[in-house]
Scaffold this motif. Structure first.
Motif, PDB file in Angstrom:
ATOM      1  N   ILE A 191       0.827  -1.208   0.000  1.00 48.43           N
ATOM      2  CA  ILE A 191       0.000   0.000   0.000  1.00 48.43           C
ATOM      3  C   ILE A 191       0.869   1.268   0.000  1.00 48.43           C
ATOM      4  O   ILE A 191       0.676   2.144  -0.853  1.00 48.43           O
ATOM      5  N   PRO A 192       1.891   1.353   0.906  1.00 49.30           N
ATOM      6  CA  PRO A 192       2.775   2.528   0.810  1.00 49.30           C
ATOM      7  C   PRO A 192       3.419   2.649  -0.569  1.00 49.30           C
ATOM      8  O   PRO A 192       3.515   3.751  -1.114  1.00 49.30           O
ATOM      9  N   ALA A 193       3.823   1.497  -1.152  1.00 47.84           N
ATOM     10  CA  ALA A 193       4.459   1.553  -2.475  1.00 47.84           C
ATOM     11  C   ALA A 193       3.491   2.120  -3.499  1.00 47.84           C
ATOM     12  O   ALA A 193       3.874   2.958  -4.338  1.00 47.84           O
ATOM     13  N   ILE A 194       2.240   1.666  -3.418  1.00 38.97           N
ATOM     14  CA  ILE A 194       1.248   2.165  -4.367  1.00 38.97           C
ATOM     15  C   ILE A 194       1.020   3.669  -4.160  1.00 38.97           C
ATOM     16  O   ILE A 194       0.926   4.437  -5.124  1.00 38.97           O
ATOM     17  N   VAL A 195       1.007   4.078  -2.884  1.00 35.92           N
ATOM     18  CA  VAL A 195       0.824   5.500  -2.593  1.00 35.92           C
ATOM     19  C   VAL A 195       1.987   6.317  -3.164  1.00 35.92           C
ATOM     20  O   VAL A 195       1.786   7.313  -3.862  1.00 35.92           O
ATOM     21  N   VAL A 196       3.229   5.856  -2.898  1.00 36.67           N
ATOM     22  CA  VAL A 196       4.405   6.602  -3.377  1.00 36.67           C
ATOM     23  C   VAL A 196       4.388   6.706  -4.900  1.00 36.67           C
ATOM     24  O   VAL A 196       4.541   7.793  -5.472  1.00 36.67           O
ATOM     25  N   LEU A 197       4.171   5.566  -5.564  1.00 37.88           N
ATOM     26  CA  LEU A 197       4.120   5.582  -7.022  1.00 37.88           C
ATOM     27  C   LEU A 197       3.007   6.507  -7.519  1.00 37.88           C
ATOM     28  O   LEU A 197       3.192   7.263  -8.484  1.00 37.88           O
ATOM     29  N   GLY A 198       1.869   6.438  -6.828  1.00 31.92           N
ATOM     30  CA  GLY A 198       0.726   7.272  -7.212  1.00 31.92           C
ATOM     31  C   GLY A 198       1.061   8.743  -7.087  1.00 31.92           C
ATOM     32  O   GLY A 198       0.827   9.526  -8.006  1.00 31.92           O
ATOM     33  N   LEU A 255       1.740  -3.427 -10.330  1.00 35.61           N
ATOM     34  CA  LEU A 255       1.823  -3.736  -8.912  1.00 35.61           C
ATOM     35  C   LEU A 255       0.435  -3.979  -8.344  1.00 35.61           C
ATOM     36  O   LEU A 255       0.180  -4.940  -7.610  1.00 35.61           O
ATOM     37  N   PHE A 256      -0.480  -3.126  -8.750  1.00 35.15           N
ATOM     38  CA  PHE A 256      -1.830  -3.171  -8.247  1.00 35.15           C
ATOM     39  C   PHE A 256      -2.551  -4.442  -8.681  1.00 35.15           C
ATOM     40  O   PHE A 256      -3.209  -5.118  -7.897  1.00 35.15           O
ATOM     41  N   TRP A 308     -15.976 -12.966  -4.518  1.00 38.32           N
ATOM     42  CA  TRP A 308     -15.529 -12.173  -5.671  1.00 38.32           C
ATOM     43  C   TRP A 308     -15.780 -10.698  -5.425  1.00 38.32           C
ATOM     44  O   TRP A 308     -14.981  -9.843  -5.787  1.00 38.32           O
ATOM     45  N   GLN A 309     -16.930 -10.413  -4.813  1.00 35.76           N
ATOM     46  CA  GLN A 309     -17.265  -9.018  -4.538  1.00 35.76           C
ATOM     47  C   GLN A 309     -16.195  -8.390  -3.645  1.00 35.76           C
ATOM     48  O   GLN A 309     -15.826  -7.238  -3.828  1.00 35.76           O
ATOM     49  N   THR A 310     -15.714  -9.163  -2.673  1.00 32.63           N
ATOM     50  CA  THR A 310     -14.709  -8.627  -1.764  1.00 32.63           C
ATOM     51  C   THR A 310     -13.409  -8.339  -2.512  1.00 32.63           C
ATOM     52  O   THR A 310     -12.740  -7.345  -2.259  1.00 32.63           O
ATOM     53  N   THR A 311     -13.063  -9.237  -3.456  1.00 32.07           N
ATOM     54  CA  THR A 311     -11.870  -8.973  -4.262  1.00 32.07           C
ATOM     55  C   THR A 311     -12.058  -7.673  -5.041  1.00 32.07           C
ATOM     56  O   THR A 311     -11.146  -6.847  -5.127  1.00 32.07           O
ATOM     57  N   THR A 312     -13.245  -7.502  -5.593  1.00 33.25           N
ATOM     58  CA  THR A 312     -13.545  -6.254  -6.300  1.00 33.25           C
ATOM     59  C   THR A 312     -13.392  -5.069  -5.351  1.00 33.25           C
ATOM     60  O   THR A 312     -12.834  -4.031  -5.721  1.00 33.25           O
ATOM     61  N   ALA A 313     -13.883  -5.243  -4.131  1.00 37.49           N
ATOM     62  CA  ALA A 313     -13.804  -4.150  -3.155  1.00 37.49           C
ATOM     63  C   ALA A 313     -12.356  -3.752  -2.905  1.00 37.49           C
ATOM     64  O   ALA A 313     -12.035  -2.563  -2.810  1.00 37.49           O
ATOM     65  N   LEU A 314     -11.476  -4.769  -2.855  1.00 38.84           N
ATOM     66  CA  LEU A 314     -10.061  -4.479  -2.632  1.00 38.84           C
ATOM     67  C   LEU A 314      -9.489  -3.646  -3.762  1.00 38.84           C
ATOM     68  O   LEU A 314      -8.795  -2.651  -3.534  1.00 38.84           O
ATOM     69  N   SER A 315      -9.788  -4.076  -4.996  1.00 38.83           N
ATOM     70  CA  SER A 315      -9.283  -3.313  -6.143  1.00 38.83           C
ATOM     71  C   SER A 315      -9.827  -1.901  -6.085  1.00 38.83           C
ATOM     72  O   SER A 315      -9.115  -0.934  -6.358  1.00 38.83           O
ATOM     73  N   THR A 316     -11.103  -1.799  -5.729  1.00 37.98           N
ATOM     74  CA  THR A 316     -11.713  -0.471  -5.644  1.00 37.98           C
ATOM     75  C   THR A 316     -11.002   0.372  -4.603  1.00 37.98           C
ATOM     76  O   THR A 316     -10.746   1.556  -4.821  1.00 37.98           O
ATOM     77  N   LEU A 317     -10.650  -0.266  -3.499  1.00 38.38           N
ATOM     78  CA  LEU A 317      -9.968   0.460  -2.439  1.00 38.38           C
ATOM     79  C   LEU A 317      -8.640   1.027  -2.940  1.00 38.38           C
ATOM     80  O   LEU A 317      -8.308   2.187  -2.703  1.00 38.38           O
ATOM     81  N   VAL A 318      -7.893   0.191  -3.679  1.00 41.04           N
ATOM     82  CA  VAL A 318      -6.603   0.645  -4.182  1.00 41.04           C
ATOM     83  C   VAL A 318      -6.790   1.778  -5.190  1.00 41.04           C
ATOM     84  O   VAL A 318      -6.074   2.785  -5.161  1.00 41.04           O
ATOM     85  N   THR A 319      -7.786   1.618  -6.076  1.00 38.85           N
ATOM     86  CA  THR A 319      -8.087   2.700  -7.017  1.00 38.85           C
ATOM     87  C   THR A 319      -8.383   3.987  -6.263  1.00 38.85           C
ATOM     88  O   THR A 319      -7.932   5.075  -6.647  1.00 38.85           O
ATOM     89  N   LEU A 320      -9.121   3.824  -5.177  1.00 38.50           N
ATOM     90  CA  LEU A 320      -9.478   4.987  -4.365  1.00 38.50           C
ATOM     91  C   LEU A 320      -8.218   5.657  -3.817  1.00 38.50           C
ATOM     92  O   LEU A 320      -8.069   6.882  -3.881  1.00 38.50           O
ATOM     93  N   ILE A 321      -7.290   4.838  -3.323  1.00 40.71           N
ATOM     94  CA  ILE A 321      -6.056   5.402  -2.765  1.00 40.71           C
ATOM     95  C   ILE A 321      -5.296   6.183  -3.835  1.00 40.71           C
ATOM     96  O   ILE A 321      -4.857   7.310  -3.616  1.00 40.71           O
ATOM     97  N   ILE A 322      -5.185   5.566  -5.033  1.00 38.13           N
ATOM     98  CA  ILE A 322      -4.463   6.243  -6.117  1.00 38.13           C
ATOM     99  C   ILE A 322      -5.156   7.561  -6.476  1.00 38.13           C
ATOM    100  O   ILE A 322      -4.512   8.599  -6.642  1.00 38.13           O
ATOM    101  N   SER A 323      -6.480   7.503  -6.547  1.00 44.65           N
ATOM    102  CA  SER A 323      -7.224   8.732  -6.867  1.00 44.65           C
ATOM    103  C   SER A 323      -6.959   9.808  -5.833  1.00 44.65           C
ATOM    104  O   SER A 323      -6.769  10.981  -6.179  1.00 44.65           O
TER     105      SER A 323
END
Ligand SMILES: Nc1ncnc2c1ncn2[C@@H]1O[C@H](COP(=O)(O)OP(=O)(O)OP(=O)(O)O)[C@@H](O)[C@H]1O
Ligand SMILES: [Mg+2]
Length: 597
Positions: free
Chosen positions: A21-28, A103-104, A148-163
């Motif tokens: 998550i920190p890596a995704i934040v830094v890259l973002g 990475l995501f 599956w919905q929860t996996t989607t939620a995770l991806s959504t969460l990461v998208t949210l962080i990047i946004s």
């Protein structure tokens, strides 16, 4: 805040990848920074076209600094250098955001895998009593859909962080260019999002209703499948069809409503933000007509910001809509409120003495009555023990306790001198093979179904076992012999055939303790005879516990235990029990008469 709650429920899933998550934040942040930098460079670039080098000072400190950097470069070189810088920034930005995408997607697929694996593990390790107390439709829905919905939620969460990162970087740039315009913009933006929040709340409620409607539908489908025979025999087709259609209609309606509501978020915010943009432009130009390059850049950033904010909002809405799914899955994964069968420490090589029950009481769950009451029995090693009693007496329950599918409520079961719960569970189950009332066939070949008893059994051993179980002959007559597919998607086998395959599965395991839960439904007399014959061979030098309904099995037993309403009421060999002239004698003579008339 709802988002924080979602984060909190999802965080345990991220703990194995805490660096990601920190890596995704830094890259973002970095990629947004380069994008923003590229855009900012348009200010000096535009100014080079519009004005000569001795330009008027801008009212923004930041814009002045930008101009000063390039002021010493000759105007012909300046344009080339700035253009190259812009290109470089765009290139870097795209490299970084590509790395982030990779990475995501790696992260979300890893976590998805972990989640599914965790759920399956939970399914295998949680006590049977929990699974049996669950609504099967809901359970299947959790396993299949909500995971599956929860996996989607995770991806959504990461998208949210990047946004969020991107939006932050942009907002900082906007502040640097003109804090006044940014302030106006923010105030109006807050008003817009307040409005959108109103819609979001409704979406959340609808999301909950949708999960409910879905699991209700799964339930109808599951019950239709499992209860098909009952439905048909009672002529309830029309009734069931009506109930199913109603459940399906409900799904259609809730999902339609959900889509209608969540669909409004995007168009509404688009209209409102375009309006916002116009207001800002008019205000700025009225105030200072010469600041056109700065204004253009400012608006360009806003223009880039708009989809980001839109995405921020819609991912937030999606995430909140998924909350119920996440809670459902997390609740299933939660280990603290579920019963488990914990393995003991003591290793077990083989059964040295018998199995002893000491004042065992057992109830399936706290609201129910005792299924077994004050049971004290001894099952000697190497002998055949028959358990008899009317339906619902607790025979299968007793066997469930021996296999440790459940733990006793009070009292103790001893294996030789050790309490059962202190033995290593795998070691113990390794000693046992069980042929249960409802034989389950996996959807695979006969060969593999038998080999399930011992995965490393050779083909020779499997055929040997099938012969012992009197199954070889009919297996050879199947269209593909041992390779015939059986189970849900294969050849349908009769009750007697399934039992014999199950018996072969048990034989191939070569267990010290063989447990049979005889089916109550009458097998034809040939099948019965064949199974009996197989049993006679098997019971030599083996501890056999058999729930017996047939006279032939009962008569062969060394010891008979009679259960009624969860209590042991009689115990002894055939002769002793007949002499007592109790319940067993009654049952025995009743069946004996039936069998011989
Ligand atoms: N999974 C379960 N959850 C709750 N109660 C159960 C469960 N399984 C069985 N029972 C209850 O426990 C009692 C004993 O059931 P059990 O299955 O042991 O009977 P049985 O003697 O094997 O009957 P049968 O000869 O019909 O197979 C019954 O009253 C039954 O309703
Ligand atoms: Mg039973």
């Amino acid at each position: 805040m709802k988002e924080a709650k979602v984060m909190k429920t999802l965080l345990p899933l991220l703990k194995f990848y805490s660096w990601a998550i920190p890596a995704i934040v830094v890259l973002g942040v970095l990629s947004s920074f380069f994008e923003g930098f590229g855009i900012i460079l348009f200010i000096p670039l535009l100014q080079s076209f519009v004005q000569n080098t001795s330009q008027t000072a801008s009212n923004s400190f930041f814009v002045n600094i930008l101009n000063k950097i390039f002021v010493n470069i000759s105007s012909s070189d300046r344009i080339t250098i700035i253009a190259l810088c812009i290109l470089g920034s765009i290139f870097l930005k795209n490299c970084l955001s590509y790395s982030n995408t990779v990475l995501f997607s790696w992260l979300s697929s890893r976590i998805g895998h972990r989640l599914r694996s965790g759920i399956f593990n939970q399914l295998l390790s949680v006590s049977s009593s929990f699974l049996e107390s669950q609504d099967s439709g809901k359970l299947i829905n959790t396993l299949a859909r909500e995971t599956w919905q929860t996996t989607t939620a995770l991806s959504t969460l990461v998208t949210l962080i990047i946004s969020i990162c991107t939006v932050t970087v942009y907002v900082v740039l906007l502040l640097l260019i003109s804090w006044q315009l940014t302030l106006i913009f923010t105030v109006l933006m807050v008003l817009i999002s307040l409005f959108i929040q109103f819609v979001t709340r409704r979406v959340k409620t609808l999301g909950e209703q949708a999960v409910e409607a879905n699991s209700n539908l799964s339930n109808r489908m599951w019950e239709g499948l499992a209860g098909m025979k009952v439905i048909r025999s009672f002529g309830r087709e029309a009734y069931e069809q009506k109930r199913f259609d109603a459940a399906s209609e409900k799904v259609v309606n809730t999902f339609l409503k959900l889509d209608i509501f969540s669909g409004t978020v995007q168009p509404i915010s688009e209209v409102l933000s375009s309006l916002l943009l116009l207001v800002i432009m008019v205000l700025a130009l009225l105030q200072d007509p010469s600041s056109l390059p700065t204004l253009l850049t400012f608006i360009f950033i806003l223009y880039r910001l708009q989809p980001q904010i839109k995405q921020l909002d819609s991912t937030r809405v999606t995430l909140i809509g998924l909350t119920s799914s996440i809670q459902d899955v997390m609740h299933f994964l939660d280990k603290s409120d579920k019963p488990y069968i914990h393995s003991g420490q003591i290793p077990l090589k083989s059964l040295e003495q018998g199995i002893y029950f000491e004042s065992v009481n057992f109830r399936y769950n706290s609201q129910e009555e005792l299924a077994l009451q004050d049971v004290s029995i001894c099952i000697p090693k190497g002998k055949t023990t028959a358990i008899v009693g009317p339906s619902g007496a607790g025979k299968s329950t007793l066997i469930g306790l021996i296999c440790r599918f459940f733990d006793v409520t009070s009292g103790e079961i001893y294996i030789g001198e050790y309490p059962l719960r202190e033995l290593n569970l795998t070691d113990w189950r390794h000693q046992i093979a069980i042929v249960s009332q409802d034989v389950y066939m996996f959807s695979t070949s006969v060969m593999e179904n038998i080999a399930y008893g011992r995965l490393d059994a050779t083909e020779q051993e499997i055929i040997e076992a099938a012969k012992l179980a009197n199954a070889h002959e009919f297996i050879m007559q199947l269209p593909g012999g041992y390779d015939t597919k059986v189970g849900d998607r294969g050849v349908r086998l009769s009750g007697g055939q399934r039992q014999r395959i199950a018996l072969a599965r048990a034989i191939v395991r070569n267990p010290q303790i063989l447990i049979l839960d005889e089916a109550t439904n009458a097998l034809d007399s040939i099948s019965e005879h064949l199974i009996q014959e197989a049993l006679n061979t098997l019971s030599q030098n083996r501890t056999v516990i058999v729930i017996a309904h047939r006279l032939s099995t009962i008569e062969q037993a060394d010891q008979i235990i009679v259960l009624d309403k969860g209590r042991v009421i009689e115990q002894g060999n055939l002769q002793q029990l007949l002499e007592r002239d109790g319940l067993f004698a009654q049952l025995y003579y009743l069946q004996y008469r039936n069998a011989h008339t």
